[in-house]
Design a protein around this motif. Structure first.
Motif, PDB file in Angstrom:
ATOM      1  N   LEU A 188       2.126   8.921   4.725  1.00  0.00           N
ATOM      2  CA  LEU A 188       1.162   8.264   3.715  1.00  0.00           C
ATOM      3  C   LEU A 188       1.418   8.509   2.350  1.00  0.00           C
ATOM      4  CD1 LEU A 188      -2.301   8.845   5.743  1.00  0.00           C
ATOM      5  CD2 LEU A 188      -0.900   6.609   5.394  1.00  0.00           C
ATOM      6  N   HIS A 189       2.011   9.925   2.172  1.00  0.00           N
ATOM      7  CA  HIS A 189       2.091  10.262   0.709  1.00  0.00           C
ATOM      8  C   HIS A 189       3.213   9.540   0.230  1.00  0.00           C
ATOM      9  CE1 HIS A 189       2.496  12.685  -2.981  1.00  0.00           C
ATOM     10  NE2 HIS A 189       3.916  13.089  -2.405  1.00  0.00           N
ATOM     11  N   ASN A 190       4.252   9.498   1.176  1.00  0.00           N
ATOM     12  CA  ASN A 190       5.621   8.580   0.744  1.00  0.00           C
ATOM     13  C   ASN A 190       5.485   7.144   0.695  1.00  0.00           C
ATOM     14  OD1 ASN A 190       6.780  11.128   0.364  1.00  0.00           O
ATOM     15  ND2 ASN A 190       7.582  11.531   2.502  1.00  0.00           N
ATOM     16  N   HIS A 191       4.389   6.443   1.183  1.00  0.00           N
ATOM     17  CA  HIS A 191       4.340   4.987   1.302  1.00  0.00           C
ATOM     18  C   HIS A 191       4.221   4.476   0.041  1.00  0.00           C
ATOM     19  CE1 HIS A 191       3.365   1.331   3.102  1.00  0.00           C
ATOM     20  NE2 HIS A 191       3.679   1.725   4.287  1.00  0.00           N
ATOM     21  N   PRO A 192       5.217   3.502  -0.182  1.00  0.00           N
ATOM     22  CA  PRO A 192       5.018   2.629  -1.405  1.00  0.00           C
ATOM     23  C   PRO A 192       3.843   2.068  -1.763  1.00  0.00           C
ATOM     24  CG  PRO A 192       6.544   1.728   0.114  1.00  0.00           C
ATOM     25  CD  PRO A 192       6.126   2.971   0.661  1.00  0.00           C
ATOM     26  N   TRP A 193       3.117   1.761  -0.497  1.00  0.00           N
ATOM     27  CA  TRP A 193       1.819   0.938  -0.770  1.00  0.00           C
ATOM     28  C   TRP A 193       1.019   1.644  -1.514  1.00  0.00           C
ATOM     29  CZ3 TRP A 193       0.971  -4.004  -0.958  1.00  0.00           C
ATOM     30  CH2 TRP A 193      -0.506  -4.460  -0.643  1.00  0.00           C
ATOM     31  N   ASN A 194       0.764   3.167  -1.417  1.00  0.00           N
ATOM     32  CA  ASN A 194      -0.160   3.892  -1.905  1.00  0.00           C
ATOM     33  C   ASN A 194       0.209   3.992  -3.748  1.00  0.00           C
ATOM     34  OD1 ASN A 194      -2.274   4.915  -0.544  1.00  0.00           O
ATOM     35  ND2 ASN A 194      -0.742   6.089   0.579  1.00  0.00           N
ATOM     36  N   ALA A 195       1.525   4.133  -3.660  1.00  0.00           N
ATOM     37  CA  ALA A 195       1.808   3.991  -5.210  1.00  0.00           C
ATOM     38  C   ALA A 195       1.387   2.682  -5.792  1.00  0.00           C
ATOM     39  CB  ALA A 195       3.312   3.928  -5.361  1.00  0.00           C
ATOM     40  N   ARG A 196       1.390   1.598  -5.117  1.00  0.00           N
ATOM     41  CA  ARG A 196       0.868   0.336  -5.801  1.00  0.00           C
ATOM     42  C   ARG A 196      -0.523   0.456  -5.761  1.00  0.00           C
ATOM     43  NH1 ARG A 196       3.324  -5.063  -2.672  1.00  0.00           N
ATOM     44  NH2 ARG A 196       1.807  -5.950  -4.416  1.00  0.00           N
ATOM     45  N   ARG A 197      -1.274   0.947  -5.019  1.00  0.00           N
ATOM     46  CA  ARG A 197      -2.647   1.168  -5.016  1.00  0.00           C
ATOM     47  C   ARG A 197      -2.905   2.247  -6.460  1.00  0.00           C
ATOM     48  NH1 ARG A 197      -6.613   0.311  -1.296  1.00  0.00           N
ATOM     49  NH2 ARG A 197      -7.673   1.993  -1.859  1.00  0.00           N
ATOM     50  N   ALA A 198      -2.231   3.350  -6.414  1.00  0.00           N
ATOM     51  CA  ALA A 198      -2.491   3.863  -7.696  1.00  0.00           C
ATOM     52  C   ALA A 198      -2.141   3.206  -9.205  1.00  0.00           C
ATOM     53  CB  ALA A 198      -1.475   5.341  -7.547  1.00  0.00           C
ATOM     54  N   GLU A 199      -1.291   2.539  -9.182  1.00  0.00           N
ATOM     55  CA  GLU A 199      -0.803   1.753 -10.034  1.00  0.00           C
ATOM     56  C   GLU A 199      -2.141   0.556 -10.758  1.00  0.00           C
ATOM     57  OE1 GLU A 199       3.019   0.055  -9.316  1.00  0.00           O
ATOM     58  OE2 GLU A 199       3.890   1.955  -9.459  1.00  0.00           O
ATOM     59  N   SER A 200      -2.476   0.188  -9.742  1.00  0.00           N
ATOM     60  CA  SER A 200      -3.530  -0.882  -9.945  1.00  0.00           C
ATOM     61  C   SER A 200      -5.054  -0.046 -10.263  1.00  0.00           C
ATOM     62  CB  SER A 200      -3.989  -1.767  -8.739  1.00  0.00           C
ATOM     63  OG  SER A 200      -4.031  -1.108  -7.400  1.00  0.00           O
ATOM     64  N   GLY A 201      -5.121   1.090 -10.003  1.00  0.00           N
ATOM     65  CA  GLY A 201      -6.312   1.874 -10.320  1.00  0.00           C
ATOM     66  C   GLY A 201      -7.168   2.406  -8.960  1.00  0.00           C
ATOM     67  N   ARG A 202      -6.682   1.915  -7.921  1.00  0.00           N
ATOM     68  CA  ARG A 202      -7.378   2.221  -6.666  1.00  0.00           C
ATOM     69  C   ARG A 202      -7.140   3.475  -6.102  1.00  0.00           C
ATOM     70  NH1 ARG A 202      -6.423  -2.219  -2.710  1.00  0.00           N
ATOM     71  NH2 ARG A 202      -4.201  -2.564  -3.520  1.00  0.00           N
ATOM     72  N   THR A 203      -7.740   3.965  -5.424  1.00  0.00           N
ATOM     73  CA  THR A 203      -7.537   5.556  -4.779  1.00  0.00           C
ATOM     74  C   THR A 203      -6.387   5.420  -3.618  1.00  0.00           C
ATOM     75  OG1 THR A 203      -9.868   5.879  -5.356  1.00  0.00           O
ATOM     76  CG2 THR A 203      -8.733   7.416  -3.620  1.00  0.00           C
ATOM     77  N   PRO A 204      -5.579   6.070  -3.825  1.00  0.00           N
ATOM     78  CA  PRO A 204      -4.298   6.044  -2.643  1.00  0.00           C
ATOM     79  C   PRO A 204      -5.040   6.889  -1.334  1.00  0.00           C
ATOM     80  CG  PRO A 204      -3.926   8.104  -4.206  1.00  0.00           C
ATOM     81  CD  PRO A 204      -5.039   7.105  -4.770  1.00  0.00           C
TER      82      PRO A 204
END
Length: 314
Positions: A181-197
């Motif tokens: 989960l830490h390495n998943h690019p979708w979490n980076a996108r969530r963080a960039e959009s202000g959402r919690t990873p």
């Protein structure tokens, strides 16, 4: 309705902070029959009204049945998406499931990366609801004791890791899932959009469906997923109305999410007390997560000598 009764389930008294009851409610509560030591915590509170048979607590199987209708024939474990925040003393559970604002797209993006890990372990993972993820286990699977999320929120993650030889396996699976989960690019996108990873999973609620769920009540009204799932298995689940209204001969209203005492009084306690005075209710019971209960009846209005109670402590 003269023979009807109603039960209001309330949170622990500390949830209301320094808020105090109005004079009318404090007087009624002071004249009630009070009892304590009934068992504190959400689990004990629900078990006073909904009893799985045999006596166990298989929340994952019950919510799975509500979500997907396919819980029979297997054991289930919740593997809910969560957010863990490292700090100087370890790591803390800060958010889980619906509090992360997950969508079906989030689940569709993140789950494929986790399926090989859990599939190879023999525990397929899926998410019929975006905020509730499940592992399907063999019925005979031996699973260590896991902490329920309500008991872990805000606390150190390492105080709640599964122990023993079986726990070692689950600690390993959790560590590998966290890396994925830490390495998943979708979490980076969530963080960039202000959402919690989503950087971890929370295992809890293991078990198989009970044979049935017993209850002394005719209706159980709740907006809480866990309570709704158990009540559905008992055949008495109802939606929670916006305010008090006697709907059955014996109904429970689950208000444990309440934090504003004034709003609770206006929508629930005062209308219920009015129904009691009019004789539309035989008894009104207040049951708290602290393990305290108050039984209010119309005839108690003559107990002039009783002192008012400003809160729900016994």
């Amino acid at each position: 309705m003269a023979g009807a009764s109603a039960t209001l389930l309330l949170p622990a008294a500390r949830r209301f902070g320094a808020q105090a009851l109005s004079a009318t409610a404090a007087q009624a509560l002071g004249r009630a029959d009070a009892s304590g030591g009934l068992g504190d915590g959400r689990r004990a509170q629900l078990l006073r009204h909904l009893q799985p048979i045999p006596n166990h607590w298989p929340i994952a199987a019950l919510t799975r049945q509500l979500d997907a209708g396919d819980a029979a024939g297997a054991a289930w474990l919740r593997a809910d998406p969560c957010r863990v925040q490292p700090d100087i003393n370890g790591a803390r559970l800060l958010g889980l499931g619906e509090t992360l604002g997950l969508t079906a797209e989030d689940a569709a993006q993140l789950l494929p990366a986790l399926r090989p890990l859990f599939g190879d372990a023999g525990f397929p993972i899926d998410a019929p609801v975006a905020a509730r993820w499940y592992l399907r286990l063999p019925r005979e699977a031996k699973v260590p004791a896991f902490t329920e999320p309500d008991d872990a929120l805000g606390t150190d993650l390492f105080d709640h890791l599964a122990e023993g030889s079986e726990g070692r396996r689950w600690r390993s699976l959790l560590s590998e899932a966290q890396v994925v989960l830490h390495n998943h690019p979708w979490n980076a996108r969530r963080a960039e959009s202000g959402r919690t990873p989503v950087n971890s999973l929370w295992f809890w609620g293991a078990g198989v469906l009970p044979d049935h769920v017993r209850s002394p009540h005719a209706a159980f009204c709740s907006g809480d997923d866990t309570a709704a799932a158990i009540a559905a298995a008992a055949g008495i689940r109802r939606p929670l109305p916006a305010r008090f209204e006697p709907i059955e001969d014996d109904a429970v209203f689950d208000l444990t999410g309440a934090r504003d005492l004034s709003a609770l009084e206006q929508a629930w306690l005062q209308p219920a007390l009015a129904a009691l005075r009019r004789g539309e209710l035989r008894v009104l019971r207040i049951d708290t997560e602290d393990g305290a209960a108050f039984d209010l009846a119309r005839g108690q209005r003559w107990r002039f000598w009783r002192r008012p109670r400003t809160g729900f402590g016994v």
